[in-house]
Write a protein that holds these residues in place. Sequence first.
Motif, short mmCIF file in Angstrom:
data_model
loop_
_atom_site.label_atom_id
_atom_site.label_comp_id
_atom_site.label_asym_id
_atom_site.label_seq_id
_atom_site.Cartn_x
_atom_site.Cartn_y
_atom_site.Cartn_z
N UNK A 1 18.38 57.64 27.64
CA UNK A 1 19.46 57.29 28.58
C UNK A 1 20.80 57.37 27.87
N UNK A 2 21.75 58.07 28.48
CA UNK A 2 23.10 58.16 27.94
C UNK A 2 23.92 57.01 28.50
N UNK A 3 24.66 56.32 27.65
CA UNK A 3 25.42 55.16 28.07
C UNK A 3 26.87 55.52 28.34
N UNK A 4 27.39 55.05 29.44
CA UNK A 4 28.80 55.20 29.78
C UNK A 4 29.46 53.84 29.93
N UNK A 5 30.76 53.85 30.12
CA UNK A 5 31.52 52.60 30.27
C UNK A 5 32.08 52.54 31.68
N UNK A 6 31.67 51.52 32.41
CA UNK A 6 32.10 51.33 33.81
C UNK A 6 33.31 50.40 33.83
N UNK A 7 34.36 50.85 34.52
CA UNK A 7 35.59 50.06 34.62
C UNK A 7 35.69 49.42 36.00
N UNK A 8 35.80 48.09 36.02
CA UNK A 8 35.95 47.34 37.28
C UNK A 8 37.41 47.19 37.67
N UNK A 9 38.21 46.70 36.73
CA UNK A 9 39.59 46.38 37.05
C UNK A 9 40.38 46.14 35.77
N UNK A 10 41.68 45.95 35.93
CA UNK A 10 42.58 45.66 34.82
C UNK A 10 43.36 44.40 35.13
N UNK A 11 43.66 43.62 34.11
CA UNK A 11 44.45 42.41 34.28
C UNK A 11 45.38 42.28 33.07
N UNK A 12 46.36 41.38 33.13
CA UNK A 12 47.12 41.09 31.91
C UNK A 12 46.21 40.50 30.84
N UNK A 13 46.49 40.82 29.59
CA UNK A 13 45.67 40.29 28.49
C UNK A 13 45.92 38.80 28.26
N UNK A 14 47.08 38.33 28.70
CA UNK A 14 47.42 36.91 28.57
C UNK A 14 47.76 36.34 29.95
N UNK A 76 35.79 42.10 40.80
CA UNK A 76 37.23 42.25 41.01
C UNK A 76 37.81 40.98 41.64
N UNK A 77 37.10 40.40 42.60
CA UNK A 77 37.57 39.17 43.23
C UNK A 77 37.61 38.01 42.24
N UNK A 78 36.64 37.98 41.34
CA UNK A 78 36.64 36.94 40.32
C UNK A 78 37.87 37.06 39.43
N UNK A 79 38.24 38.28 39.08
CA UNK A 79 39.44 38.49 38.28
C UNK A 79 40.69 38.12 39.08
N UNK A 80 40.70 38.42 40.39
CA UNK A 80 41.85 38.14 41.24
C UNK A 80 42.11 36.65 41.34
N UNK A 81 41.06 35.85 41.30
CA UNK A 81 41.20 34.39 41.38
C UNK A 81 41.92 33.81 40.17
N UNK A 82 41.97 34.59 39.08
CA UNK A 82 42.56 34.09 37.84
C UNK A 82 43.96 34.62 37.56
N UNK A 83 44.42 35.57 38.36
CA UNK A 83 45.76 36.11 38.14
C UNK A 83 45.90 37.50 38.73
N UNK A 84 46.99 38.20 38.43
CA UNK A 84 47.19 39.55 38.96
C UNK A 84 46.06 40.48 38.51
N UNK A 85 45.68 41.38 39.39
CA UNK A 85 44.60 42.30 39.07
C UNK A 85 44.92 43.67 39.64
#
Length: 262
Positions: A1-14, A76-85
Amino acid sequence: MSTGIYLFCLTPAEPLPKIAGTGIDGEHPIFIEVIEDVAAVLAEVNIEDFTGTEAQQKMEDLKWVAPRALRHEEVVLSAMEQGPVLPVRFGTVFSSIKAAAEPLRQRQDVLMKFFQDTIDKKEWTLKGYVDRPQARARMTAARLAAEKEQLAGLSPGKRYFLEQKIKGAVDKDVAAWLKEMGRDILSVAKKMSVGFSECRLQSQDVTGRDEEMFFHGALLVPDGSMTVLEGMTDEWNKRHEAQGLSLELSGPWPPYHFAPVL
C-alpha cells in the motif's frame, strides 16, 4: 500500500487546534503539521484510493464516499469550533508532507489575511423556494381578470386563442417576479453579512422538496449578527408566505465559498 497525506483544513498555528481521532479511513490518526504560521490538519491514507481507475469508481460509489465525506466534515467542524478555519475540499491528497507544505509556505500572507478576515464569522446559506404552480395560477387569474371585458366580446374561437396567449405570457411574468424577489432577498442578506457568494440552484430531486428553488447564496456572517438575520428571514417569510414563497436559512458552516484558491 502506498501512503499519501490527506489534508482536511488549515488553521492558524497559534493557538494550535486540538483534534483527536482517526482520518477518513477510520484507521490512521489525525495529526497537526505546523508550517510557519499555519497549522495543517492531516492524516495518512492509502493513496491508491484517490488515484487511478479504481479510485474513480470509488468516488462514484455513494456507499464508499458518504462516510468518508461525513468524517471529513466532522474534522473541519471540530477545527471551526476552535477558531478560524480554511476548509479544504474532500479528497485533497498529497504524496508527502513536503509536497503539501510547499504551496502553503508560498501563500502564508494570503492564508493569514483569510484567517484575520474570518475571525468570529461563519458561512450560512440562504435558499429561496417557490410554489410555481401556485404562482402561475395567481398570475394567470390576474391577467384574465384584467382582460375580462375584451374576452367577453370575442367569439369562442378568438377568446380561446387570446386566453392561450395570456397563459403563455405568464411564464415570463413569473420569471420576472422571481428575479425581483431574488433581488429583495439579496438586499436582506447583504445588510447582515460581510460577504456573499451566489450558488448553483439545486433541482427538486436534490432538495427533496415539492417547491422549486429560485435563490441560493452563501453568506459570511459575523457571529453577532445572526439573531438579526434570523429575525429578518422570519419576517420575510411571513410577508411572502401567501405568495407561495419561503426562505430557508441554514448553518453555520465552514467558509467554503469564501476560501482563497491555493
